[in-house]
Design an enzyme around this catalytic site. Structure first.
Site, PDB file in Angstrom:
ATOM      1  N   ASP A  43       0.596  -1.198   0.110  1.00 50.84           N
ATOM      2  CA  ASP A  43       0.029  -0.252   0.153  1.00 50.84           C
ATOM      3  C   ASP A  43       0.597   1.478  -0.385  1.00 50.84           C
ATOM      4  O   ASP A  43       0.625   2.001   0.870  1.00 50.84           O
ATOM      5  CB  ASP A  43      -0.828  -0.170   1.123  1.00 50.84           C
ATOM      6  N   GLU A 210     -11.498  -0.867  -2.835  1.00 50.41           N
ATOM      7  CA  GLU A 210     -10.065  -0.303  -1.517  1.00 50.41           C
ATOM      8  C   GLU A 210      -9.090   0.329  -2.225  1.00 50.41           C
ATOM      9  O   GLU A 210      -8.961   0.534  -3.981  1.00 50.41           O
ATOM     10  CB  GLU A 210     -10.262  -1.254  -0.683  1.00 50.41           C
TER      11      GLU A 210
END
Length: 520
Positions: A43, A210
């Site tokens: 991420d 997401e």
């Protein structure tokens, strides 16, 4: 439209520099080697501050929380600190995920997700007067019953600041709306009402969308997002994009989605941040698994370039000659001689169990811990094949009931280790919290002053351990030079760390000299 990403594999650097093999600055040439962040950096987030790029990434259940890295060219990164180097936010305990580093005015902000004590996942925020910190935490902004993650700040077409985030509905088999809600200018509280932007509706998105990163370009807001299964060997992650002329919608998804998907070299690409290079080129810094090492190394930081096509959609590009000619795994070793006044920034520990340690006279002195497999310090692994070595000093002085040595750490419940203590050398595994000795031998008298320990890993999860009294002759505790299958080690969202441990009463201190990690 082609759905692809820059190919190549990467490397590592000693000390605190994370450097890809054969890397070329994006501003200088079209080609560059991936990963640009070798090791477990899920991420990743990137922003430009002055003439420097700053980045962070998920640290999950390894401390310190949230690395801070800087670069002048998006490919040569230096680890310079952490958002929470010593003390965690009072409201959170674990799962430190998806930091989003941003700058406005003279303030640097990091929005992040973490597990709220006694609750569920929530989005919090911290701020600093300088990107390197120190950071002041402002607590959680939103924590829905199903969990809230992946916060991203964005101003709408009128200049109103919003927080964008994901409702973690997939955790209870529900859809995953992406929400937007006004945020005050100090970034300390949400105001007004939340608005749903979009959710997982396309077949390829599976049970979730997401990791939204937004950018405004031309007539549109663009939301780059990840979808489907993020993690582990059976992951199905990919990257999509949606656009809208107003931040609150209506949003349309690109009919060419997923715009980045798996290749032979990189699997499950997703969850990153868009940035425009100083030369005007556009990139997404995201994570992906290297096919060779997969979950053993973890999700590495990958840089993918895109252009804006005639239909005003981002289109990712790749050259057929993008694979570096030189062996990208031929890199110099990581070595720590423990000669400084503080432990190197690359070392990590279980987030809820920071060990006691000190550096003294070229030694790492680690205080033992009686539970959870002992006191642990580890470092990122970088490739599927590597050798780690260390020297344990005065192993004969470690009393019965205590042990110290070299370990492959999955998490506190899962590890492999070769240790000395109580007059014995032991090779053991800890699997789902249950510890079992695999081989044992009497500690030879020739090792009374020191014993050298070695771990050789191939294919990501085949482990061979050995010990030596002189660094020349090595003995594998298992018969026939046997290997151990370490496939059980990596947790679902993390790669393996290699390092040292000390297990036993807190009155015991183990001393280590030199740690080296050589990747192939």
């Amino acid at each position: 439209m082609p759905s692809t990403q820059v190919s190549g594999t990467g490397s590592k650097e000693s000390a605190t520099t994370v450097r890809p093999a054969a890397a070329t600055a994006p501003g200088a040439a079209a080609l560059f080697a991936n990963p640009v962040l070798p090791g477990d950096f899920p991420d990743p987030s990137v922003t430009k501050i002055g003439d420097t790029y700053w980045a962070s990434a998920t640290s999950s259940n390894w401390g310190p929380a949230f690395p801070l890295l800087k670069s002048k060219n998006l490919t040569d990164w230096q680890l310079v600190g952490h958002v929470f180097p010593d003390k965690l936010p009072a409201w959170a305990d674990y799962y430190f995920w998806a930091p989003e580093i941003t700058q406005e005015g003279n303030k640097t902000y990091v929005f992040y997700a973490a597990h709220k004590k006694g609750g569920n996942l929530a989005v919090g925020v911290a701020s600093a007067d300088r990107p390197e910190g120190p950071y002041r935490d402002h607590g959680p902004l939103v924590g829905q019953p199903d969990g809230s993650i992946d916060g991203f700040p964005m101003r709408d077409e009128k200049g109103q600041l919003y927080l964008i985030w994901k409702e973690d509905g997939n955790s209870i088999n529900q859809p995953t709306p992406i929400w937007a809600q006004p945020l005050n200018e100090t970034r300390t509280a949400l105001t007004g009402e939340k608005t749903e932007l979009f959710r997982n509706t396309a077949p390829w998105e599976g049970n979730l969308v997401e990791g939204v990163s937004m950018v405004r370009h031309g007539d549109y807001f663009y939301a780059f997002y990840a979808a489907n299964g993020c993690c582990g060997h059976n992951c199905t992650y990919g990257t999509g994009v949606a656009r809208a002329k107003s931040l609150l919608g209506p949003w349309e998804k690109n009919p060419a989605n997923p715009i980045i998907k798996a290749t032979a070299a990189w699997r499950c690409p997703g969850h990153g941040t868009v940035t425009q290079g100083f030369d005007g080129r556009w990139f997404l810094l995201h994570h992906a698994y290297a096919a060779e090492s997969f979950e053993n190394v973890g999700r590495q930081g990958v840089l993918s370039e895109f252009v804006w096509n005639a239909d005003k959609w981002p289109e990712f590009t790749v050259s057929s000659t993008a694979t570096p000619a030189a062996n990208p795994l031929s890199t110099r070793p990581v070595v720590d001689e423990f000669t400084g006044s503080a432990l190197g920034l690359d070392w990590q520990w279980p987030i809820e169990d920071k060990p006691q340690f000190a550096l003294r006279g070229g030694q790492l002195r680690l205080t033992a811990h009686p539970d959870k497999g002992g006191a642990a310090l580890g470092r990122h692994t970088l490739t599927a094949t590597y050798t780690a070595t260390t020297t344990l000093l005065a192993p004969a002085t470690l009393p019965a009931g205590s042990t110290a040595g070299l370990a492959a750490h999955g998490d506190p419940k899962n590890m492999l280790a070769l240790t000395a203590g109580g007059g014995k050398l032991q090779l053991w595994e800890r699997r789902e919290g249950k510890q079992r000795v695999l081989a044992e031998t009497t500690l030879p008298a020739t090792t009374s002053k020191a014993v050298q320990l070695r771990m050789q890993v191939s294919g990501g999860n085949s482990y061979r351990f050995a010990w030596s009294a002189d660094g020349q002759t090595w003995t594998n505790p298992l018969a026939n030079d046997g290997a151990i299958n370490g496939q059980f080690l990596p947790p679902w969202d993390r790669g393996v760390r290699v390092g040292v441990l000390a297990e036993g009463p807190t009155s015991v201190t183990a001393a280590f000299e030199r740690f080296a990690l050589n990747s192939q």
